[in-house]
Scaffold this active site. Structure first.
Site, mmCIF file in Angstrom:
data_model
loop_
_atom_site.group_PDB
_atom_site.id
_atom_site.type_symbol
_atom_site.label_atom_id
_atom_site.label_comp_id
_atom_site.label_asym_id
_atom_site.label_seq_id
_atom_site.Cartn_x
_atom_site.Cartn_y
_atom_site.Cartn_z
ATOM 1 C CE LYS A 172 -4.244 -1.104 1.706
ATOM 2 N NZ LYS A 172 -3.999 -2.897 1.666
ATOM 3 C CD GLU B 13 -12.587 5.247 1.181
ATOM 4 O OE1 GLU B 13 -11.670 6.474 0.977
ATOM 5 O OE2 GLU B 13 -11.879 4.156 0.711
ATOM 6 C CB SER C 132 -0.514 -8.366 -0.698
ATOM 7 O OG SER C 132 -1.372 -8.916 -0.493
HETATM 8 C C1 LIG Z 1 -5.320 -4.112 1.134
HETATM 9 C C2 LIG Z 1 -4.242 -4.902 1.328
HETATM 10 C C3 LIG Z 1 -4.641 -6.052 0.237
HETATM 11 C C4 LIG Z 1 -5.902 -5.863 -0.401
HETATM 12 O O1 LIG Z 1 -5.663 -4.534 -1.611
HETATM 13 P P1 LIG Z 1 -5.940 -4.873 -2.542
HETATM 14 O O2 LIG Z 1 -6.167 -2.826 -3.114
HETATM 15 O O3 LIG Z 1 -6.604 -5.806 -3.457
HETATM 16 O O4 LIG Z 1 -4.340 -4.962 -3.037
HETATM 17 C C5 LIG Z 1 -4.542 -7.097 0.051
HETATM 18 N N1 LIG Z 1 -2.795 -7.480 0.754
HETATM 19 C C6 LIG Z 1 -2.527 -6.678 1.712
HETATM 20 C C7 LIG Z 1 -0.898 -6.623 2.463
HETATM 21 C C8 LIG Z 1 -3.191 -5.777 2.169
HETATM 22 O O5 LIG Z 1 -2.648 -4.724 3.170
#
Ligand SMILES: *Cc1c(COP(=O)(O)O)cnc(C)c1O
Length: 393
Positions: free
Chosen positions: A89, A111, A377
């Site tokens: 993010k 938000e 992610s």
């Molecule tokens: C917020 C988040 C997601 C989901 O958000 P996307 O916009 O779909 O990437 C996925 N993995 C993690 C670790 C997150 O914090």
């Protein structure tokens, strides 16, 4: 067929900007300037320096030996979990704070649902010394106390949304009201590839550093730029958009999007948006969303807070509709098992969102010579309590 946005802000039939008239000046100002600003050498330089020295990029592309052995295929993990603040993010919030500064904005609003985007936004506001107001549903504030504390420590003001279901949707309404009241000095940082055009495209471009790195890292390690598959979990879709971005138009690279099935796609407790969703408008864009027969947004459910979203970005709605990406839904239980498996096999504790992507290897067989890149992610520190409860650790 193109899988990128067109000049009108559409991915196929999805996207656009469906916003109240009073928001038009803000969104239009951004639309007219975002590509120009992003192309400025000075912007590029500052963005890349912060990604390197503050976020810690490039994130490693790690060949997961034991995981690969288990599934008899070649698995690379793109380690977004190693970024500052623990997920992808931050790539987007760094980009947007630099954008805000160049647009002359000195007040930032956002938000947040689970608080991850709120923390990433509060982080870059502290970095730049800008005022930060984060709207969050009253119920989410109670559920996500550690992230609320983080935002406060970082200097942000967390404002509870007390209307409706007191969750993400209501926090979004409050943020939009704020932006309408403060059109001149305020930038609204959206946290995924959602919202009215140009947000989905702008966020995808900021996250595209992920696939940019995958290309040269794979070239270095495998002697070729393109993997056979790219796998990523999808909440709003930003980590997936970043991991897919430079492969979108090359159909020899297959894309797999993993959504949260919750307790099961047909259980009524799910967040498998593409499979369960129908066309509608959410957060200012036309996309697929979970809704009742009379068009009321259905409350989604997933064990992972980051995938618990009733819509999906317009790029992904188009990838689904056009079958460019294969969509797979993974249940809570299967995700948790895959997450624990990665801990034992590779010594990496993944975010539960990323664990959904990892569970694909139990659902789908790859060839032994296939190169599969998976977007890891985020890291699992934030999810420890959920892992403890689930496995009675
Ligand atoms: C917020 C988040 C997601 C989901 O958000 P996307 O916009 O779909 O990437 C996925 N993995 C993690 C670790 C997150 O914090």
């Amino acid at each position: 067929m193109s899988y990128n946005v067109n000049e009108k802000g559409y991915y196929g039939e999805f996207g656009g900007a469906f916003i109240p008239e009073m928001l038009y000046p803000n969104v239009e100002e951004l639309r007219q300037n975002y590509l120009k600003i992003m192309a400025e050498p000075d912007f590029q330089k500052e963005f890349n320096q912060l990604l390197k020295n503050y976020v810690g990029r490039p994130s490693p592309l790690y060949f997961a030996t034991r995981l690969s052995e288990k599934y008899n295929t070649k698995i690379y993990l793109k380690r977004e979990d190693l970024n500052h603040t623990g997920a992808h993010k931050i790539n987007n919030t760094i980009g947007q704070i630099l954008m805000a500064k160049r647009l002359g904005k000195h007040r930032i609003i956002a938000e947040t649902g689970a608080g991850q985007h709120g923390v990433a936004t509060a982080t870059v506001c502290a970095l730049m010394g800008l005022e930060c107001i984060v709207y969050m549903g009253e119920i989410d504030i109670a559920r996500q106390a550690p992230n609320v504390a983080r935002m406060k420590m970082l200097g942000a003001t967390v404002v509870p949304a007390t209307s409706g279901s007191k969750t993400l949707k209501d926090a979004t309404n409050e943020a939009i009201r704020d932006w309408i009241r403060n059109p001149v000095d305020t930038h609204y940082i959206i946290g995924s590839v959602v919202g009215p055009h140009p947000y989905p495209d702008m966020v995808a471009r900021f996250q595209s550093v992920v696939s940019d790195e995958i290309k040269w890292q794979l070239q270095e390690q495998e002697g070729r730029e393109n993997p056979d598959y790219v796998v990523a979990c999808v909440g709003g879709g930003s980590n997936a958009a970043g991991a897919y971005y430079h492969f979108l138009e090359d159909e020899t690279v297959k894309l797999i999007a993993v959504e949260a099935a919750g307790l099961g796609v047909d259980s009524g407790e799910s967040a498998a948006t593409s499979i369960l969703g129908r066309e509608g408008i959410i957060h200012g864009s036309k996309t697929l969303l979970m809704q009742s027969n009379d068009g009321q947004i259905t409350e989604p459910y997933s064990i992972s807070a980051g995938l618990d979203y009733p819509g999906v970005g317009p790029m992904h709605a188009h990838l689904y509709k056009s079958s460019r990406a294969e969509f797979i839904a993974i249940t809570d239980d299967d995700a948790m098992t895959a997450g624990l498996d990665l801990c034992k096999l590779e010594g990496i504790i993944p975010a539960i969102e990323s664990s959904h992507a990892l569970a694909v290897f139990e659902k789908k067989t790859f060839k032994s010579e296939d190169i599969v890149v998976l977007s890891l992610s985020g890291r699992g520190d934030k999810d420890l309590e959920t892992y403890i409860k689930h496995f009675k650790l």
